[in-house]
Design a protein around this motif. Structure first.
Motif, PDB file in Angstrom:
ATOM      1  N   HIS A   1      -4.974   1.758   5.902  1.00 49.66           N
ATOM      2  CA  HIS A   1      -5.999   0.714   5.731  1.00 49.66           C
ATOM      3  C   HIS A   1      -4.994  -0.811   5.655  1.00 49.66           C
ATOM      4  O   HIS A   1      -5.767  -1.805   5.920  1.00 49.66           O
ATOM      5  N   LEU A   2      -4.245  -0.606   4.743  1.00 46.15           N
ATOM      6  CA  LEU A   2      -3.325  -1.773   4.488  1.00 46.15           C
ATOM      7  C   LEU A   2      -2.764  -2.446   5.799  1.00 46.15           C
ATOM      8  O   LEU A   2      -2.713  -3.634   6.108  1.00 46.15           O
ATOM      9  N   ALA A   3      -2.275  -1.445   6.683  1.00 41.89           N
ATOM     10  CA  ALA A   3      -1.746  -2.033   7.911  1.00 41.89           C
ATOM     11  C   ALA A   3      -2.668  -2.588   8.974  1.00 41.89           C
ATOM     12  O   ALA A   3      -2.190  -3.701   9.411  1.00 41.89           O
ATOM     13  N   ALA A   4      -3.885  -2.280   8.789  1.00 38.36           N
ATOM     14  CA  ALA A   4      -5.001  -2.809   9.622  1.00 38.36           C
ATOM     15  C   ALA A   4      -5.033  -4.080   8.998  1.00 38.36           C
ATOM     16  O   ALA A   4      -5.374  -5.097  10.174  1.00 38.36           O
TER      17      ALA A   4
ATOM     18  N   GLU B   1       4.885  -6.501  12.179  1.00 40.55           N
ATOM     19  CA  GLU B   1       6.070  -6.086  11.783  1.00 40.55           C
ATOM     20  C   GLU B   1       5.588  -5.157  10.331  1.00 40.55           C
ATOM     21  O   GLU B   1       6.236  -3.987  10.167  1.00 40.55           O
ATOM     22  N   LYS B   2       5.076  -5.834   9.751  1.00 50.85           N
ATOM     23  CA  LYS B   2       4.739  -5.168   8.269  1.00 50.85           C
ATOM     24  C   LYS B   2       3.788  -4.004   8.434  1.00 50.85           C
ATOM     25  O   LYS B   2       3.622  -3.003   7.815  1.00 50.85           O
ATOM     26  N   ALA B   3       2.687  -4.232   9.419  1.00 48.72           N
ATOM     27  CA  ALA B   3       1.991  -3.055   9.689  1.00 48.72           C
ATOM     28  C   ALA B   3       2.785  -1.876  10.413  1.00 48.72           C
ATOM     29  O   ALA B   3       2.070  -0.772   9.913  1.00 48.72           O
ATOM     30  N   ALA B   4       3.599  -2.237  11.271  1.00 49.57           N
ATOM     31  CA  ALA B   4       4.215  -1.003  11.819  1.00 49.57           C
ATOM     32  C   ALA B   4       4.814  -0.235  10.657  1.00 49.57           C
ATOM     33  O   ALA B   4       4.911   0.805  10.706  1.00 49.57           O
ATOM     34  N   ALA B   5       5.774  -1.028   9.813  1.00 55.82           N
ATOM     35  CA  ALA B   5       6.393  -0.345   8.864  1.00 55.82           C
ATOM     36  C   ALA B   5       5.629   0.858   8.019  1.00 55.82           C
ATOM     37  O   ALA B   5       5.956   1.771   7.425  1.00 55.82           O
ATOM     38  N   LEU B   6       4.146   0.401   7.527  1.00 58.86           N
ATOM     39  CA  LEU B   6       3.339   0.923   6.638  1.00 58.86           C
ATOM     40  C   LEU B   6       2.880   1.926   7.564  1.00 58.86           C
ATOM     41  O   LEU B   6       2.466   3.300   6.881  1.00 58.86           O
ATOM     42  N   LEU B   7       2.704   1.973   8.790  1.00 56.29           N
ATOM     43  CA  LEU B   7       2.064   2.999   9.514  1.00 56.29           C
ATOM     44  C   LEU B   7       3.132   3.987   9.798  1.00 56.29           C
ATOM     45  O   LEU B   7       2.772   5.351   9.834  1.00 56.29           O
ATOM     46  N   GLU B   8       4.389   3.588   9.944  1.00 60.64           N
ATOM     47  CA  GLU B   8       5.471   4.748   9.936  1.00 60.64           C
ATOM     48  C   GLU B   8       5.651   5.377   8.463  1.00 60.64           C
ATOM     49  O   GLU B   8       5.738   6.596   8.790  1.00 60.64           O
ATOM     50  N   GLU B   9       5.411   4.799   7.651  1.00 66.66           N
ATOM     51  CA  GLU B   9       5.591   5.486   6.231  1.00 66.66           C
ATOM     52  C   GLU B   9       4.119   6.431   6.252  1.00 66.66           C
ATOM     53  O   GLU B   9       4.216   7.448   5.665  1.00 66.66           O
TER      54      GLU B   9
END
Length: 275
Positions: free
Chosen positions: A59-62, A71-79
């Motif tokens: 949800h935060l990535a969205a 870039e931040k979204a991708a890192a959050l989704l990978e985590e």
């Protein structure tokens, strides 16, 4: 939220904070939404639950995508995917979108492919057209036209199957009609440019007929004078609007035009596209 905080309902606090973030996003108040989602994630981390943490990371990535930070979204989704492998279809759809914006097209294609795989086995079939749509978008960018065309055909068919089982109340609540527009627009444009103009015409007519039925559904859901109780009125409207009418196929269009001695002149307009 205040009551949940006072009673020590940690799970409830997370859910309410998350809901406030989603509500702010719906109102286009993205910075405020970001604050709520960051708070919900921090609370989720305190629980130590990988599944709950992954949910809030997604949800935060969205929200990071909403404010233009892929870039931040991708890192959050990978985590999120690492926290609860193999991740969800929606996680991989968002990751594909973020990577596409970042210019990582091959990785975006891989993520979209994974999203399609997960959506096929997911009991929430609504995600399959979305996953196929994203996969087709990236495939076109990579020059994989046949794969994109095949995916769009399946996406349109899957979308039609889902729509046939939604009553108008669900149709409106889920915003399903709005999501279909982008899918049909890409399908019509792709079929016309790279595939078969006849298929583009059929798809365009299908999109138009569905949009018209959706419009009728919204009007029929408006309050009206009736001697029946409110609950019964909703039931009557829902049943009446679930009727599923098939749009004309190309042979039927040709037959109708020949019988009337008419020439069909058809336009398709969407955003900046006019065919």
């Amino acid at each position: 939220l205040k009551i949940q905080e006072e009673t020590g309902d940690r799970q409830g606090v997370i859910q309410s904070t998350d809901a406030l973030g989603l509500l702010a996003a719906e109102r286009k108040e993205f910075r405020q939404a970001l604050e709520y989602q960051n708070r919900a994630l921090a609370l989720a981390r305190q629980t130590g639950s990988p599944r709950l943490i992954a949910h809030q990371l997604s949800h935060l990535a969205a929200r990071q995508m909403d404010v233009g930070e892929p870039e931040k979204a991708a890192a959050l989704l990978e985590e999120a995917i690492h926290q609860s492998p193999p991740g969800t279809a929606i996680d991989h759809i968002f990751l594909s979108t973020a990577r596409q914006v970042m210019g990582l097209t091959e990785l975006a294609f891989d993520s979209a492919g994974r999203a399609v795989q997960l959506a096929r086995r997911d009991r929430f079939a609504q995600l399959l057209p979305i996953a196929l749509y994203q996969h087709a978008r990236v495939a076109l960018q990579l020059g994989k036209t046949p794969e994109a065309i095949s995916g769009l055909r399946e996406a349109v068919q899957a979308s039609e199957r889902i729509r046939a089982h939604l009553v108008p109340d669900d149709l409106l609540k889920q915003g399903y009609a709005a999501r279909r527009q982008s899918l049909f627009a890409l399908a019509v444009r792709t079929f016309f440019q790279y595939g078969d103009p006849a298929e583009a015409l059929e798809t365009a007519e299908r999109a138009r007929s569905r949009a018209f039925l959706d419009l009728l559904a919204t009007r029929e859901l408006e309050p009206e004078a009736s001697p029946y109780p409110a609950a019964l009125q909703l039931s009557k409207r829902s049943v009446r609007n679930t009727q599923y009418a098939a749009p004309l196929a190309l042979p039927q269009m040709r037959e109708t035009a020949a019988r009337l001695g008419a020439t069909l002149l058809v336009y398709w307009a969407h955003d900046e596209t006019l065919l």
